[in-house]
Scaffold this motif. Structure first.
Motif, PDB file in Angstrom:
ATOM      1  N   CYS A   4     -38.708   4.886 103.840  1.00  0.00           N
ATOM      2  CA  CYS A   4     -38.025   6.127 103.705  1.00  0.00           C
ATOM      3  C   CYS A   4     -38.197   7.342 103.456  1.00  0.00           C
ATOM      4  O   CYS A   4     -37.623   8.715 104.081  1.00  0.00           O
ATOM      5  N   ASN A   5     -39.596   7.695 102.926  1.00  0.00           N
ATOM      6  CA  ASN A   5     -40.661   8.536 102.923  1.00  0.00           C
ATOM      7  C   ASN A   5     -40.335   9.579 104.019  1.00  0.00           C
ATOM      8  O   ASN A   5     -40.538  10.608 104.512  1.00  0.00           O
ATOM      9  N   ARG A  58     -37.040  10.902 105.298  1.00  0.00           N
ATOM     10  CA  ARG A  58     -37.093  11.838 104.350  1.00  0.00           C
ATOM     11  C   ARG A  58     -37.595  13.097 104.634  1.00  0.00           C
ATOM     12  O   ARG A  58     -37.102  14.339 104.911  1.00  0.00           O
ATOM     13  N   GLU A  59     -38.810  13.086 105.692  1.00  0.00           N
ATOM     14  CA  GLU A  59     -39.542  14.022 105.325  1.00  0.00           C
ATOM     15  C   GLU A  59     -38.913  14.417 107.107  1.00  0.00           C
ATOM     16  O   GLU A  59     -38.833  15.702 107.534  1.00  0.00           O
ATOM     17  N   PRO A  66     -40.743  13.446  99.382  1.00  0.00           N
ATOM     18  CA  PRO A  66     -41.162  12.264  98.996  1.00  0.00           C
ATOM     19  C   PRO A  66     -40.619  11.720  97.976  1.00  0.00           C
ATOM     20  O   PRO A  66     -40.871  12.133  96.720  1.00  0.00           O
TER      21      PRO A  66
END
Ligand code: SF4
Ligand code: SF4
Length: 119
Positions: free
Chosen positions: A98-99, A102-103, A109
Motif C-alpha cells: 500500500c505504501n 501510495r507514494e 505512508p
C-alpha cells in the motif's frame, strides 16, 4: 476507537492490478456474487473486473478520483482478490505494498494501527 480507513482517499490498487478471479465468483453462476456485467472472460476458468485488464488500468467499479476521494461501487460484492489485499495486517502494521503504491500518487505512508488490547 475505529480502525482508520486510508482507502477512502486512495484507490491506487484498483488502478494497479489486474483483478482476476475464478469465474464462478460472478453472479451468473450459482452462489456467485460479483456483478457479471462488470466482469470479462480471461480464459476457461478465470474472469477479471472490466477495466483492470486494460492499460491504463482502472477497475470499472471504482468511483471517484484516486488520491482524493474514492469508493468501490460493489464493495459488498467485490471479488476475492480485493478482499485478500489488506491495508493492515493482523498486528496493526500497514501493508508495505500500500505504501509503495501510495507514494506513486504522493499520498503519505499509512501509520501502524494498534488494536486495543482485550481487557
Ligand atoms: S493501496 Fe492500500 S490504502 Fe490504497 S486503496 Fe488500496 S488497499 Fe487502500
Ligand atoms: S472491485 Fe472494488 S475494491 Fe476491487 S478493484 Fe474494483 S473498485 Fe477496487
Amino acid at each position: 476507537m475505529t480502525e482508520p480507513n486510508p482507502c477512502l482517499e486512495c484507490g491506487i490498487c484498483c488502478t494497479h492490478f489486474r483483478i482476476s478471479f475464478y469465474w464462478a465468483e460472478a453472479d451468473d453462476a450459482p452462489g456467485g456474487f460479483v456483478p457479471a456485467h462488470m466482469t470479462e472472460k480471461l480464459n476457461h476458468h478465470m474472469r477479471c473486473m472490466k477495466g483492470s485488464n486494460d492499460v491504463p488500468r482502472r477497475c470499472s467499479a471504482l468511483e471517484g478520483v484516486i488520491g482524493e476521494a474514492v469508493s468501490c461501487s460493489i464493495y459488498e460484492n467485490r471479488p476475492s482478490p480485493c478482499r485478500a489485499f489488506p491495508v493492515f495486517f493482523e498486528d496493526g502494521t500497514p501493508n508495505p505494498k500500500c505504501n509503495e503504491l501510495r507514494e506513486k500518487i504522493n499520498l503519505p505512508p499509512i501509520e501502524p494501527w494498534f488494536f486495543p488490547q482485550a481487557a
